[in-house]
Motif scaffolding. Structure first.
Motif, short mmCIF file in Angstrom:
data_model
loop_
_atom_site.label_atom_id
_atom_site.label_comp_id
_atom_site.label_asym_id
_atom_site.label_seq_id
_atom_site.Cartn_x
_atom_site.Cartn_y
_atom_site.Cartn_z
N LEU A 95 -25.08 13.90 -13.13
CA LEU A 95 -26.25 12.54 -12.42
C LEU A 95 -25.43 11.90 -12.81
CD1 LEU A 95 -29.92 13.61 -12.91
CD2 LEU A 95 -28.59 13.46 -10.87
N LEU A 96 -24.72 11.95 -13.88
CA LEU A 96 -24.58 10.38 -14.63
C LEU A 96 -22.75 11.20 -14.99
CD1 LEU A 96 -26.77 10.58 -18.29
CD2 LEU A 96 -26.43 8.93 -16.18
N PHE A 97 -21.93 11.60 -13.49
CA PHE A 97 -20.64 11.83 -13.62
C PHE A 97 -19.87 10.58 -13.59
CE2 PHE A 97 -17.17 14.41 -11.24
CZ PHE A 97 -16.84 15.35 -12.36
N GLU A 98 -20.25 10.14 -12.61
CA GLU A 98 -19.53 8.44 -12.16
C GLU A 98 -19.14 7.54 -12.87
OE1 GLU A 98 -17.20 8.93 -9.34
OE2 GLU A 98 -18.23 10.80 -8.06
N GLN A 99 -21.14 7.57 -13.47
CA GLN A 99 -20.41 6.34 -14.61
C GLN A 99 -20.37 6.21 -15.81
OE1 GLN A 99 -23.49 7.30 -12.89
NE2 GLN A 99 -23.78 6.18 -11.29
N VAL A 100 -20.48 7.86 -16.17
CA VAL A 100 -20.07 8.27 -17.29
C VAL A 100 -18.61 8.91 -18.12
CG1 VAL A 100 -20.38 9.63 -19.75
CG2 VAL A 100 -22.37 9.11 -18.91
N GLY A 101 -18.27 9.53 -16.70
CA GLY A 101 -16.60 10.53 -16.07
C GLY A 101 -16.82 11.21 -16.92
N PHE A 102 -16.17 12.70 -16.22
CA PHE A 102 -15.79 13.67 -16.83
C PHE A 102 -15.28 13.95 -18.39
CE2 PHE A 102 -13.35 17.94 -17.93
CZ PHE A 102 -14.45 18.26 -17.03
N PRO A 103 -14.79 13.30 -18.68
CA PRO A 103 -14.27 13.55 -20.28
C PRO A 103 -14.78 13.29 -21.21
CG PRO A 103 -12.24 11.94 -18.85
CD PRO A 103 -13.80 11.95 -18.33
#
Lengths: 157, 521
Positions: A95-103
């Motif tokens: 859900l927060l993939f785009e905002q928080v980022g993968f790393p």
């Protein structure tokens, strides 16, 4: 988690009925005799027969069987938390993939899970940073998978 | 097959990229197979996103090498810790573990690698010799024959993948149902898409498989008492491949019989190498002069079962390459990869581009030959590989599951599919529903439906049309006979209550195995 056949059998039967009902709602094409509904209808009929057979089979068991058996989850709290985090962490991360980022998401996810599974803090920090860093570089730079960088945008290339 | 084709195929696999793919695939397979709970199927599934970026032959070489090595390396945790590394190695885990208890760990591991290589080379030879011949015969096949072949694959998979036939068929129906999601193969009408654009293209088998095999296995692992590191038994001195010559002299026919059986069973669509090991071990005991020694650390059954393992793995490619019908979950993935690369497996491939299937077959020889040197190293370093704590490897696997599912379409849709499939897979396995038929149903569903609808249109809806061509009639009669036999047997089981009792026994055994895993180590 075990479910009694007296529940799963009728559930499969109802699911089969729902599939047939869904198949009847599929649009038909004029002039086409065997359309999109044929295969799902056959599958639905199969599921009804199989659900019925599982239910009938369960009636022959004389020993009472619990409707829902959760005894396998009588494990230490740490195991339960690890199982919950392995699922919930991926959902939250997604859900927060785009905002928080993968790393950052990957490091937090791995670090929490490793801690719950009893890994020492130093090993946890080292392994999670190295693994996620290697995966990020490998996938985003090597395989050109567009992994979002998110909050670490200013720090990483 | 001409010398020219062999020459060109050999040239293709001697390409540095292909050779490097084989080597890397083998090392990766060795690592995955040696880790308890990680199967050859899972290793293949995790490789798929990488194959997106490779040419067809290196991509398949990577899969072939990793699978061959993972199946053989699955014997390592089985032998040392009594934890089967792959479903196939579960057939003889107790036997090999008993050898470790007797201080013969080195011999048990050595014979596992050696006879796996022998079996794999035997299966590859059969594949090389019979593949083109079968392809020429199957060129005369119509939609009727392909329909029956798809049914045969699905039927055998559903029948042999669990002790309860009804449950196998439920799994199969679920796989076939998931395959119907998306645009209809004949009319192009959207089916079960619920207005979601992502579902229009259907459900990819990759996240389903990653979820059902890898994620569900990890969830199941949390139900054992110890989720941290395991401990190693005392191994004594390890000398790779010592005493193999003596075993060959003592049991000269075991390896040949195991390899022959593995090749035959593996070639049946939907069966694959896993079942071959179980049958081979059982048959070895049945025909042995010393059946009483089985289960006490006796190498005879191990030779036969490990030979059949890799032989079945090679021959499972016969239906996959020749007919385009995957023999097991691994070949199902490989066939998917080939389709993705624009290479359609089937009889036409052997006629129009014979060097490609021949080169694929040759990668089996290279992969199985690599078992000798890599097996040697693996035996030496087995203890170090196994010392990686579970608490470290599980989070790495989960992150790889996430990335593998995401990379399918570069969207989170694959991740959600993987999570749902993981939970469903966990519930299914805990309740005695096998997973393999779901995957095979998902992969073969479109093939089955396309040929079924086409055949129905040709025959005008007359089901007797499915029996009017000689080969179709033969296949149809065999399949219907099997089906009626199974149906009658199941009805008898219901009447006696044996089916339900068998399920209870199965689940109790599974619980005992889980307890012994957590308790022993």
């Amino acid at each position: 988690m075990r479910i009694s056949d007296r529940v799963s059998g009728p559930a499969i039967l109802l699911f089969g009925a729902a599939v047939i009902w869904g198949a009847t709602k599929l649009p038909s094409v004029p002039g086409v005799r065997f359309g999109a509904d044929l295969m799902p209808t056959l599958i639905g009929v199969g599921l009804i027969c199989l659900g019925l057979s599982i239910f009938i089979g369960s009636l022959s068991v004389k020993v009472p069987v619990r409707i829902l058996d959760l005894s396998e989850w009588d494990v230490p709290l740490r195991n339960k938390l690890a199982a919950i985090w392995s699922l919930a962490g991926l959902v939250i991360g997604g859900l927060l993939f785009e905002q928080v980022g993968f790393p950052l998401m990957g490091i937090i996810y791995m670090a929490v899970l490793m801690t719950l599974m009893g890994t020492k803090p130093k090993v946890t920090a080292l392994v999670s940073i190295l693994v996620v860093g290697a995966l990020y570089i490998g996938f985003s730079k090597g395989l050109l998978v567009p992994l979002p960088i998110g909050l670490l945008g200013g720090l990483l290339p | 097959m001409t010398a020219d084709i062999l020459y060109h195929s050999l040239g293709m696999i001697l390409d540095p990229v292909v050779l490097l793919s084989i080597l890397l695939g083998a090392v990766y397979g060795l690592f995955i197979g040696a880790l308890p709970g990680l199967t050859a199927t899972m290793s293949t599934a995790l490789l798929v996103p990488i194959t997106f970026y490779m040419d067809p032959l290196p991509a398949i070489a990577l899969i072939v090498a990793s699978t061959a090595m993972a199946i053989s390396a699955g014997d390592i945790p089985g032998t040392l810790l009594r934890i089967p590394g792959t479903p196939a190695s579960a057939a003889y885990t107790d036997e090999s573990y008993q050898m470790t208890v007797k201080g013969k760990a080195s011999q048990a591991l050595s014979l596992g690698f050696f006879f796996s290589a022998i079996g794999g080379l035997f299966g590859a030879t059969v594949l090389l010799l019979t593949g083109p011949l079968l392809a020429r015969i199957s060129l005369n096949f119509s939609s009727f024959e392909f329909f029956w072949l798809a049914v045969l694959g699905l039927l055998t998979c559903a029948l042999v993948s669990g002790s309860n036939v009804a449950r196998g068929f439920v799994s199969l129906m679920l796989g076939l149902l998931i395959a119907t999601v998306g645009l209809d193969v004949t009319t192009g009408a959207p089916r079960f898409t619920f207005g979601q654009i992502e579902l229009m293209g259907g459900v990819s088998f990759i996240p389903v498989m990653i979820g059902m095999f890898a994620f569900s296995e990890i969830l199941r692992g949390f139900t054992t008492n110890k989720i941290g590191e395991g401990t190693m038994p005392q191994l004594g001195r390890i000398v790779p491949f010592k005493g193999i010559g003596e075993l060959l002299r003592k049991y000269p026919f075991s390896a040949i019989r195991g390899a022959t059986l593995g090749t035959t069973v593996g070639a049946l669509p939907g069966v694959g190498g896993d079942l071959a090991a179980w049958i081979a071990y059982g048959m070895s005991r049945r025909f042995s002069r010393t059946p009483e020694k089985y289960g006490t650390g006796h190498p005879e059954g191990l030779i036969e079962a490990t030979s059949s393992n890799n032989a079945g793995l090679s021959s499972a490619w016969i239906p996959a390459l020749v007919f385009g019908i995957p023999g097991d979950a691994v070949t199902a993935i490989a066939v998917g990869v080939l389709f993705m690369k624009g290479v359609a497996p089937g009889p036409r491939l052997f006629v129009e581009n014979p060097t490609m299937p021949t080169a694929i077959i040759m990668t089996f020889f290279a992969s199985n030959l690599l078992l000798f040197p890599l097996g040697f190293i693996a035996i030496k370093v087995a203890r170090h590989v196994l010392s990686i704590p579970r608490s470290v490897i599980v989070p790495i696997i989960l992150i790889c599951c996430f990335l593998g599912s995401y990379a399918v379409n570069n969207t989170l849709f694959g991740v959600w599919i993987m999570l749902i499939a993981g939970i469903v897979g966990y519930l299914m396995e805990r309740n005695g529903f096998p997973i393999a038929p779901v995957i095979l149903g998902l992969v073969l569903g479109p093939v089955l439906e396309r040929n079924f609808i086409m055949s129905m249109q040709i025959s005008g809806g007359n089901l007797l049309g499915f029996f009017q061509r000689p080969i179709a009639c033969g296949l149809g009669v065999v399949i219907c006979t099997i089906f009626i036999f199974v149906l009658l047997k199941s009805i008898r089981s219901w009447l006696t209550g044996a089916s339900a009792r068998r399920r209870e026994d199965l689940l109790t055994n599974a619980e005992n195995v889980a307890k012994s895993r957590s308790g022993d180590h």
